[in-house]
Scaffold this active site. Structure first.
Site, mmCIF file in Angstrom:
data_model
loop_
_atom_site.group_PDB
_atom_site.id
_atom_site.type_symbol
_atom_site.label_atom_id
_atom_site.label_comp_id
_atom_site.label_asym_id
_atom_site.label_seq_id
_atom_site.Cartn_x
_atom_site.Cartn_y
_atom_site.Cartn_z
ATOM 1 N N ARG A 177 -13.068 -8.928 1.668
ATOM 2 C CA ARG A 177 -11.670 -8.612 1.366
ATOM 3 C C ARG A 177 -10.806 -9.855 1.607
ATOM 4 N NH1 ARG A 177 -9.755 -3.403 1.675
ATOM 5 N NH2 ARG A 177 -7.831 -4.403 0.981
ATOM 6 N N ARG A 212 0.866 -1.183 0.000
ATOM 7 C CA ARG A 212 0.000 0.000 0.000
ATOM 8 C C ARG A 212 0.894 1.221 0.000
ATOM 9 N NH1 ARG A 212 -5.198 1.185 3.668
ATOM 10 N NH2 ARG A 212 -5.943 -0.167 2.012
ATOM 11 N N CYS A 267 -16.307 1.351 0.696
ATOM 12 C CA CYS A 267 -15.118 0.550 1.015
ATOM 13 C C CYS A 267 -14.660 0.751 2.460
ATOM 14 C CB CYS A 267 -13.995 0.859 0.034
ATOM 15 S SG CYS A 267 -13.475 2.585 0.058
ATOM 16 N N HIS A 322 -7.401 0.619 -6.402
ATOM 17 C CA HIS A 322 -7.596 -0.215 -5.203
ATOM 18 C C HIS A 322 -8.235 -1.530 -5.667
ATOM 19 C CE1 HIS A 322 -7.873 -1.334 -1.153
ATOM 20 N NE2 HIS A 322 -8.793 -0.519 -0.700
ATOM 21 N N GLN A 362 -9.999 -4.160 -3.288
ATOM 22 C CA GLN A 362 -11.328 -3.755 -2.834
ATOM 23 C C GLN A 362 -12.376 -4.086 -3.885
ATOM 24 O OE1 GLN A 362 -12.183 -2.185 0.248
ATOM 25 N NE2 GLN A 362 -14.207 -2.799 -0.459
ATOM 26 N N ASP A 384 -17.394 6.785 -1.367
ATOM 27 C CA ASP A 384 -16.116 6.639 -0.658
ATOM 28 C C ASP A 384 -15.863 7.971 0.029
ATOM 29 O OD1 ASP A 384 -13.556 5.885 0.145
ATOM 30 O OD2 ASP A 384 -12.643 6.133 -1.835
HETATM 31 N N1 NVA Z 1 -10.120 6.535 -1.477
HETATM 32 C C1 NVA Z 1 -9.780 6.073 -0.148
HETATM 33 C C2 NVA Z 1 -9.966 4.601 -0.020
HETATM 34 C C3 NVA Z 1 -9.772 4.073 1.372
HETATM 35 C C4 NVA Z 1 -9.866 2.566 1.474
HETATM 36 C C5 NVA Z 1 -8.356 6.479 0.173
HETATM 37 O O1 NVA Z 1 -7.489 6.333 -0.702
HETATM 38 O O2 NVA Z 1 -8.107 6.938 1.284
#
Ligand code: NVA
Length: 310
Positions: free
Chosen positions: A291, A100, A263, A127, A130, A223
């Site tokens: 997940r 990540r 998410c 992502h 997800q 989101d």
């Molecule tokens: N768009 C959000 C997703 C979090 C799982 C972020 O990047 O923070």
């Protein structure tokens, strides 16, 4: 060597195969042990995490492996050591690396030098783990993915907007992004989704007006308005995205049997009303659980490909 760096790294047939495997693994969580040894999966985090760390750790354990957490801040990837050197080091310790981080280009560099499969555990751009969990969740609630209309409200320019376009088009869905001008996914992501859609029947559209976008939707998605790394823009974003909040009224504009997805983490009263997030048509806790199953499937699938020399 196959990696999972963005949603379109899986062809439509491969995505369907991974989703099927995920459903099989969910029904018998302790019966698939491709990491027996235990083999190590390195999980590297340069940004905050809860679901990703917990679901990868639990999933790797269920696969018979060892989940090794690497704190990106301690490692100083790209500062203390180059991405390429970190890739070479981790690739000698682990069978798979899940990372990540911020830049998609760094993830691509990791994949180039690791010698083992690399999985995108969220970047600024995509992502994909997800989305596998989300598609798996939709399959549990709807007869089939192809032909469904899924509408994403809010910050269309974030990783989730991009991933919805690519993964949804791969599944043959009609993906609508309802976002203000200036916050839509990049043209190249729309173009790629449309190219995929030519094979699958999927479509990708920007519908600026949120009510118009909600009409006829089978799946209503949102989101956070403030993705990780955008904290300094929080005040401006709260203003610009306010008309795109998934309120109960907006949700009721969708099909009567629509499901609500997020998410997480969610901010009740901002991008989504508490009554929608906690309502009976919300599937957010299934998404969070899935997940684990979806990531187990993609790990097993990538390792099988690597074992077969693909
Ligand atoms: N768009 C959000 C997703 C979090 C799982 C972020 O990047 O923070």
């Amino acid at each position: 060597m196959r990696h999972f760096l963005r949603d379109d790294d899986l062809t439509p047939a491969e995505q369907a195969e991974v989703l099927e495997l995920a459903a099989t693994m969910k029904s018998a969580p302790f019966e698939h042990r491709p990491l027996e040894g235990p083999q190590t999966v390195a999980m590297v985090f340069d940004k905050p995490t809860l679901r990703t760390q917990a679901s990868f750790a639990a999933g790797v354990a269920e696969l018979g492996g060892f989940p090794m957490v690497v704190d990106g801040r301690l490692a100083g990837i790209g500062e203390r050591e180059s991405v390429a050197d970190v890739a070479r080091i981790l690739g000698r310790q682990a069978s798979v690396i899940a990372w990540r981080t911020f830049a998609q280009a760094d993830l691509e560099q990791m994949a180039e030098h690791s010698g083992v499969p690399v999985v995108n555990a969220l970047t600024d751009d995509f992502h994909p783990c997800q989305l596998l969990a989300d598609l798996m969740t939709i399959r549990e609630h709807k007869p089939e993915l192809a032909g469904l209309t899924a509408t994403f409200f809010g910050d269309g320019a974030c990783n989730m907007g991009n991933s919805w376009l690519l993964a949804g088009a791969t599944a043959g869905m009609h993906v609508r992004i309802s976002a203000p001008e200036g916050y839509t996914p990049p043209q190249e992501v729309f173009d790629r989704a449309r190219e995929i859609g030519e094979q699958t029947g999927g479509t990708a559209t920007w519908v600026e007006d949120p009510r118009e976008a909600a009409e006829g939707s089978d799946v209503v998605i949102t989101d956070t308005w403030v993705s990780m790394g955008k904290e300094e823009e929080a005040a401006a974003r709260t203003e610009v995205f306010a008309p795109y909040a998934v309120t109960q009224a907006l949700f009721e504009t969708a099909k009567p049997d629509a499901i609500a997805m997020h998410c997480l983490p969610a901010y009740r009263g901002k991008e989504i009303a508490a009554e929608v997030l906690d309502g009976i048509q919300s599937v957010v806790w299934d998404e969070a659980e899935n997940r684990r199953h979806a990531q187990k499937a993609v790990l097993a699938w990538l390792l099988a490909k690597a074992g077969a020399g693909e």
